[in-house]
Design an enzyme around this catalytic site. Structure first.
Site, PDB file in Angstrom:
ATOM      1  N   ASP A 185       0.594  -6.709  12.322  1.00 47.08           N
ATOM      2  CA  ASP A 185       0.158  -7.155  10.986  1.00 47.08           C
ATOM      3  C   ASP A 185       0.707  -8.543  10.684  1.00 47.08           C
ATOM      4  O   ASP A 185       1.102  -8.831   9.557  1.00 47.08           O
ATOM      5  CB  ASP A 185       0.608  -6.153   9.925  1.00 47.08           C
ATOM      6  CG  ASP A 185      -0.166  -6.317   8.607  1.00 47.08           C
ATOM      7  OD1 ASP A 185      -1.270  -6.899   8.635  1.00 47.08           O
ATOM      8  OD2 ASP A 185       0.336  -5.867   7.564  1.00 47.08           O
ATOM      9  N   GLY A 228       0.803  -1.201   0.000  1.00 46.01           N
ATOM     10  CA  GLY A 228       0.000   0.000   0.000  1.00 46.01           C
ATOM     11  C   GLY A 228       0.841   1.259   0.000  1.00 46.01           C
ATOM     12  O   GLY A 228       0.445   2.286  -0.543  1.00 46.01           O
ATOM     13  N   VAL A 234       9.024  -3.229  -3.212  1.00 45.34           N
ATOM     14  CA  VAL A 234      10.151  -4.064  -2.820  1.00 45.34           C
ATOM     15  C   VAL A 234      10.853  -4.593  -4.064  1.00 45.34           C
ATOM     16  O   VAL A 234      10.209  -5.137  -4.968  1.00 45.34           O
ATOM     17  CB  VAL A 234       9.701  -5.248  -1.931  1.00 45.34           C
ATOM     18  CG1 VAL A 234      10.906  -6.063  -1.478  1.00 45.34           C
ATOM     19  CG2 VAL A 234       8.930  -4.730  -0.715  1.00 45.34           C
TER      20      VAL A 234
END
Length: 336
Positions: A138, A25, A29
């Site tokens: 998360d 979001g 990477v």
């Protein structure tokens, strides 16, 4: 892995960038190789979000968390940008294996013994994160990579202080991944404890055992309502009998009713038994699927050249005459 686009950087810090690993979001990477030839995963803020103060603060929080956490079960920080750099980046060890989510999607659920071993190692990871006075916030199958030596937890982008409210929880901030989110992350996001990570671990292990999460719905608002309501019960269908009481406690609506991380560690250790080293080795061997690190090998082969229609169409036919005309036109323009 995807090929680099023309807009992608070719080097970040001292790392040669070779391909794209994924997008989140707020970040992107890349796969890269250091000057010593070591493979790394390099995370950067997406270009369009560089100007947002909250995004940069979250990135800095992740960097601080990686520097603070010392654990063999968390992917380690290898290098990072200087605080003065306009485009911050961080590089972690590249785990050449599938995520836990990819593994279960491709191979199906794990058995009770393997799941107990996995639970033990992930409990150790949480203990190390909490020892650094942080919450992960998360934990989910997509944030666990199954490496050659076992699972590694990644993505501390939502890490928060274990004691006290986080300054990164706003109306615009993503609180977590809904299918693994605890009720309090929705109802009281500024009053989280270690129990929220216990809930996420319970959701993850439920998925590993059954390939489904505690609550599911195609409509996000309906899903969040199910999670945040004390009147709905998690779906434990398909859970082995030995796991059912523990998962029910881990997924309890009341955080105070969930077991502590230390209790989880003892339970999993007892279930695994005396052959811990063998169980860990067997888990790694059976769940490690090596990723291909060469993006060039991910490119579909070139399509074979089109056949010259003038050689396959009947002489004198419309297609034959058209093909000859096109070939002659190309031959006349090719000289220029």
């Amino acid at each position: 892995m995807e090929r680099l686009k023309s807009t992608d950087p070719k080097r970040i810090g001292g790392v040669a960038i070779r391909g794209r690993l994924g997008n989140g979001g707020m970040g992107r990477v890349y796969f890269g190789v250091t000057g010593d030839g070591d493979p790394v995963a390099v995370k950067v803020i997406r270009d369009e979000l560089l100007g947002r103060t909250e995004v940069r603060a979250r990135f800095a929080r992740e960097l601080d968390a990686l520097r603070s956490v010392q654990s063999p079960h968390v992917a380690p920080l290898l290098a990072a940008s200087d605080e003065s750099e306009e485009r911050p980046w961080l590089a972690i060890d590249y785990i050449r294996g599938l995520s836990l989510k990819e593994l279960i999607e491709e191979r199906g659920p794990l058995g009770a013994e393997q799941t107990a071993t996995l639970g033990l190692l992930l409990t150790k990871a949480l203990a190390d994160i909490h020892a650094a006075e942080l919450l992960h916030r998360d934990l989910k199958p997509g944030n666990i990579l199954m490496g050659r030596e076992g699972p590694k937890v990644i993505d501390l982008g939502l890490a928060a202080f274990l004691e006290g409210p986080t300054d990164l929880t706003t109306s615009e901030a993503r609180l977590g991944t809904p299918v693994c989110m605890s009720p309090e992350q929705i109802n009281t996001p500024r009053e989280l404890t270690a129990a929220t990570d216990v809930y996420a671990l319970g959701s993850t292990l439920l998925y590993v055992l059954t390939k489904h999460f505690p609550f599911q719905d195609q409509v996000a608002l309906v899903l969040l309502h199910k999670i945040s309501s004390p009147n709905t019960q998690p779906d434990l269908g398909g859970v082995p009998e030995s796991f059912e009481p523990l998962l029910r406690r881990m997924l309890a609506f009341d955080p105070a009713a969930r077991p502590a991380v230390s209790e989880l560690h003892s339970w999993f250790e007892q279930m695994v038994g005396n052959q811990l080293s063998t169980a860990i080795r067997n888990l790694a061997v059976t769940t490690y699927v090596e990723r291909d690190t060469d993006p060039a090998e991910q490119i579909p082969p070139r399509k074979p050249p089109r056949k010259d229609l003038s050689t396959v169409a009947p002489p004198g036919s419309v297609i034959h005459r058209l093909a000859e005309r096109l070939r002659n036109n190309y031959a006349s323009t090719a000289r220029f």
